[in-house]
Design a protein around this motif. Structure first.
Motif, PDB file in Angstrom:
ATOM      1  N   ARG A   3     -25.832 -27.833   4.365  1.00 21.32           N
ATOM      2  CA  ARG A   3     -25.603 -29.106   5.034  1.00 21.32           C
ATOM      3  C   ARG A   3     -24.173 -29.179   5.569  1.00 21.32           C
ATOM      4  N   ILE A   4     -23.196 -28.767   4.746  1.00 23.50           N
ATOM      5  CA  ILE A   4     -21.793 -28.788   5.175  1.00 23.50           C
ATOM      6  C   ILE A   4     -21.551 -27.780   6.288  1.00 23.50           C
ATOM      7  N   ASP A   5     -22.119 -26.598   6.151  1.00 25.20           N
ATOM      8  CA  ASP A   5     -21.975 -25.584   7.200  1.00 25.20           C
ATOM      9  C   ASP A   5     -22.538 -26.094   8.521  1.00 25.20           C
ATOM     10  N   ALA A   6     -23.668 -26.791   8.457  1.00 27.92           N
ATOM     11  CA  ALA A   6     -24.283 -27.325   9.680  1.00 27.92           C
ATOM     12  C   ALA A   6     -23.396 -28.388  10.306  1.00 27.92           C
ATOM     13  N   ARG A 110      -9.155 -41.556   9.197  1.00 27.05           N
ATOM     14  CA  ARG A 110      -9.261 -40.106   9.336  1.00 27.05           C
ATOM     15  C   ARG A 110      -9.285 -39.366   8.006  1.00 27.05           C
ATOM     16  N   LEU A 111      -8.911 -40.043   6.920  1.00 27.56           N
ATOM     17  CA  LEU A 111      -8.766 -39.333   5.648  1.00 27.56           C
ATOM     18  C   LEU A 111      -9.258 -40.191   4.501  1.00 27.56           C
ATOM     19  N   MET A 112     -10.142 -39.616   3.668  1.00 26.36           N
ATOM     20  CA  MET A 112     -10.656 -40.302   2.487  1.00 26.36           C
ATOM     21  C   MET A 112      -9.776 -40.015   1.271  1.00 26.36           C
ATOM     22  N   PRO A 113      -9.466 -41.028   0.456  1.00 27.73           N
ATOM     23  CA  PRO A 113      -8.698 -40.764  -0.770  1.00 27.73           C
ATOM     24  C   PRO A 113      -9.369 -39.721  -1.661  1.00 27.73           C
ATOM     25  N   GLU A 114     -10.695 -39.791  -1.777  1.00 30.51           N
ATOM     26  CA  GLU A 114     -11.418 -38.857  -2.646  1.00 30.51           C
ATOM     27  C   GLU A 114     -11.285 -37.414  -2.154  1.00 30.51           C
ATOM     28  N   PHE A 115     -11.228 -37.244  -0.844  1.00 27.57           N
ATOM     29  CA  PHE A 115     -11.076 -35.904  -0.273  1.00 27.57           C
ATOM     30  C   PHE A 115      -9.647 -35.400  -0.474  1.00 27.57           C
ATOM     31  N   LEU A 116      -8.655 -36.237  -0.171  1.00 19.42           N
ATOM     32  CA  LEU A 116      -7.258 -35.832  -0.350  1.00 19.42           C
ATOM     33  C   LEU A 116      -6.974 -35.517  -1.819  1.00 19.42           C
ATOM     34  N   TYR A 117      -7.575 -36.282  -2.712  1.00 20.58           N
ATOM     35  CA  TYR A 117      -7.430 -36.033  -4.148  1.00 20.58           C
ATOM     36  C   TYR A 117      -7.853 -34.616  -4.507  1.00 20.58           C
ATOM     37  N   ARG A 118      -8.994 -34.167  -3.950  1.00 20.42           N
ATOM     38  CA  ARG A 118      -9.453 -32.805  -4.221  1.00 20.42           C
ATOM     39  C   ARG A 118      -8.486 -31.772  -3.647  1.00 20.42           C
ATOM     40  N   VAL A 119      -7.953 -32.049  -2.463  1.00 20.40           N
ATOM     41  CA  VAL A 119      -7.012 -31.116  -1.840  1.00 20.40           C
ATOM     42  C   VAL A 119      -5.749 -30.967  -2.699  1.00 20.40           C
ATOM     43  N   GLN A 159     -15.921 -34.682   5.135  1.00 19.06           N
ATOM     44  CA  GLN A 159     -15.201 -35.042   3.910  1.00 19.06           C
ATOM     45  C   GLN A 159     -16.143 -35.682   2.893  1.00 19.06           C
ATOM     46  N   ARG A 160     -16.969 -36.618   3.354  1.00 15.83           N
ATOM     47  CA  ARG A 160     -17.901 -37.305   2.448  1.00 15.83           C
ATOM     48  C   ARG A 160     -18.867 -36.314   1.802  1.00 15.83           C
ATOM     49  N   GLU A 161     -19.366 -35.367   2.574  1.00 18.16           N
ATOM     50  CA  GLU A 161     -20.333 -34.398   2.043  1.00 18.16           C
ATOM     51  C   GLU A 161     -19.674 -33.475   1.023  1.00 18.16           C
ATOM     52  N   ILE A 162     -18.431 -33.076   1.284  1.00 14.36           N
ATOM     53  CA  ILE A 162     -17.711 -32.222   0.331  1.00 14.36           C
ATOM     54  C   ILE A 162     -17.458 -32.973  -0.971  1.00 14.36           C
TER      55      ILE A 162
END
Length: 399
Positions: A3-6, A110-119, A159-162
Motif C-alpha cells: 500500500r505504501i509503495d503504491a 505538511r508534517l504529522m507529529p506522529e510521523f516526525l516522532y518516528r523520524v 505519513q499516515r500510512e507509515i
C-alpha cells in the motif's frame, strides 16, 4: 508495505522532498509556572524513557520557578548525555526542564507529529545528534544542529500510512509487555510464598550466624579495560545481572590485582548503596570458577547456603521489609555490613533449598531469559519494528 509503495509511486514517483527540521518545526518558547505542574505534567529528563518507550510520571517536582511549556503533539527530546535517545510524543500539556527540548511542528499541513516522532526516534537521528553534541563532562545536543537535521517530508497520506503500520508493531509489543508484566507479578507472588515459609517450622538465623561479610576495594570506570581482572561494580548489579552469574561484563587492569578484594565462587555479592531504598541490597550469586574483584560499595557474603537460594531470598518481599529498617536514608541510600549481619534468613534443609531453587529458576527463565519465551518474542518484535521503521523512513530524495 505494498500500500505504501503504491502511494509513493502515485504521489511522489520522482522522490520525496527533504527539508531542514527548522523549516517546519521550532522549539517551544513559552513558559509555565512550576507551581502549576505535578508529577503527571512535569517532564524532567529522568522520567523520559529510552527508544520511544514513552514516559513515567515524575517522582519529584521542579526546583526552578518557570519552565518551558509543552503542548499535546510536541515532541520532547532528552538533551543531555546519556539521555539523548529519550523521546516522547506528548499527549497532554505541561512543562519540561532545561534538559528536555520541546519541538513543535509549525507546518501542520505538511508534517504529522506522529510521523516526525518516528523520524526523531530513529537510530539515524540519534547518531547525528551524538555527532553534534557539545561539551566535555556532560555533552548536550546542539539545538542549532538539531534544527538543521534534514527530514523526509512525504505527502500526508504516506505519513499516515507509515504511522499506521508502525503503530501496529507498537501495539503488538505493548500486548506482549502487558502479558510479561502479568507473568512477573505471578512469579513474584510464588517467590514470596515459597520464601515466607509461613506453613513450615524451619530455623531462621541472623545472617552473621550462617556467614560473614567482606567489603570490596575501590576502582573506577577509568580502570576498566577490555581484558583484565574480572570485576563487579555495584552499579552493574542493578543493570547487568540477575539472580546469579558465571561471567562479568567488566574488567579492570591486571596491575591492580594486589590492591583489590575478591569474592569467591558461591559468595553472594550485595550492592551496599543505591539511589532508592528499594535498590539497596540487590544481590547476585557469583558462580564463576575463579574469584572476582568487587567494588568498595559492594559486600561479599560468604555463607553455608545454596548461593541461588540466598540470592532469591534477597529479592523477596519479606527480606526487603526487614532490610528497609536498616537503610541509612541520606541522598545516597546505604546499608552497612553490621546492619546486613543483623538481618534474618531462613535456613531450610539443603534439599529444600535445592527444590525451591529449581522451581524459581524455571519462573525466572520464563520472565527474564531473553533467549526463550516472552522476553525472546519481545526482543524479536523490537528488532522487527526497528527494521521496518528504518525501511519505511528511507526515501529516494527528489532532485
Amino acid at each position: 508495505m505494498s500500500r505504501i509503495d503504491a502511494l509513493i509511486a502515485e504521489l511522489c514517483p520522482e522522490g520525496v522532498e527533504f527539508k531542514l527540521l527548522g523549516s517546519c518545526a521550532a522549539y517551544s518558547d513559552t513558559r509555565v509556572d512550576a507551581s502549576d505542574l505535578d508529577g503527571k505534567n512535569f517532564i524532567g529528563v529522568d522520567n523520559l524513557l529510552q527508544n520511544a518507550a514513552g514516559k513515567v510520571d515524575a517522582s519529584y517536582l521542579p526546583n526552578t520557578a518557570r519552565l518551558t511549556a509543552y503542548e499535546a503533539g510536541d515532541i520532547l527530546l532528552g538533551n543531555i548525555r546519556p539521555y539523548l535517545k529519550k523521546i516522547w510524543l506528548a499527549n497532554n500539556k505541561g512543562g519540561c526542564s532545561g534538559d528536555v527540548l520541546a519541538i513543535r511542528i509549525s507546518d501542520a499541513h505538511r508534517l504529522m507529529p506522529e510521523f516526525l516522532y518516528r523520524v526523531l526516534a530513529s537510530d539515524v537521528f540519534f547518531a547525528y545528534n551524538m555527532q553534534h553534541a557539545k561539551g566535555a563532562k556532560m555533552p548536550r545536543g546542539s539545538k542549532e544542529a538539531i534544527l538543521k537535521y534534514r527530514i523526509p517530508v512525504p505527502p500526508l497520506e504516506i505519513q499516515r500510512e507509515i504511522v499506521k503500520v508502525l503503530d501496529t508493531f507498537t501495539e503488538l509489543e505493548a500486548e506482549l509487555e502487558a502479558e510479561l508484566e502479568a507473568r512477573r507479578r505471578q512469579y513474584k507472588y510464588y517467590r514470596d510464598a515459597l520464601l515466607a515459609f509461613s506453613d513450615q517450622d524451619i530455623r531462621w538465623a541472623a545472617m552473621a550466624e550462617v556467614g560473614e561479610f567482606f567489603r570490596g576495594r575501590r576502582f573506577t570506570k577509568a580502570d576498566y579495560v577490555e581484558d583484565g581482572v574480572p570485576c563487579i561494580h555495584y552499579g552493574d548489579i542493578y543493570t547487568q545481572y540477575g539472580t546469579a552469574t558465571e561471567m562479568t561484563v567488566s574488567h579492570v587492569r591486571a596491575d591492580m590485582a594486589s590492591s583489590l578484594r575478591f569474592a569467591q565462587p558461591g559468595d553472594l555479592i550485595i550492592a551496599g548503596v543505591g539511589e532508592t531504598v528499594e535498590d539497596v541490597g540487590k544481590a547476585v550469586a557469583w558462580l564463576g570458577h575463579d574469584e572476582v574483584a568487587i567494588h568498595d560499595d559492594c559486600f561479599a557474603f560468604r555463607h553455608s547456603l545454596n548461593p541461588r537460594f540466598a540470592s532469591y531470598y534477597f529479592q523477596s518481599t519479606v527480606f526487603h521489609a526487614e532490610k528497609n529498617k536498616f537503610v541509612a536514608r541520606a541522598k545516597v541510600k546505604r546499608l552497612s555490613a553490621e546492619s546486613l549481619a543483623k538481618l534474618t534468613i531462613p535456613v531450610p534443609s539443603p534439599g529444600e533449598q535445592a527444590r525451591i531453587v529449581a522451581i524459581l529458576d524455571k519462573f525466572d527463565a520464563l520472565v527474564n531469559d531473553i533467549s526463550i519465551g516472552l522476553p525472546a518474542e519481545i526482543a524479536a518484535r523490537r528488532r522487527q519494528y526497528a527494521y521496518y521503521r528504518d525501511r519505511l523512513l528511507t526515501f529516494k530524495e527528489a532532485a
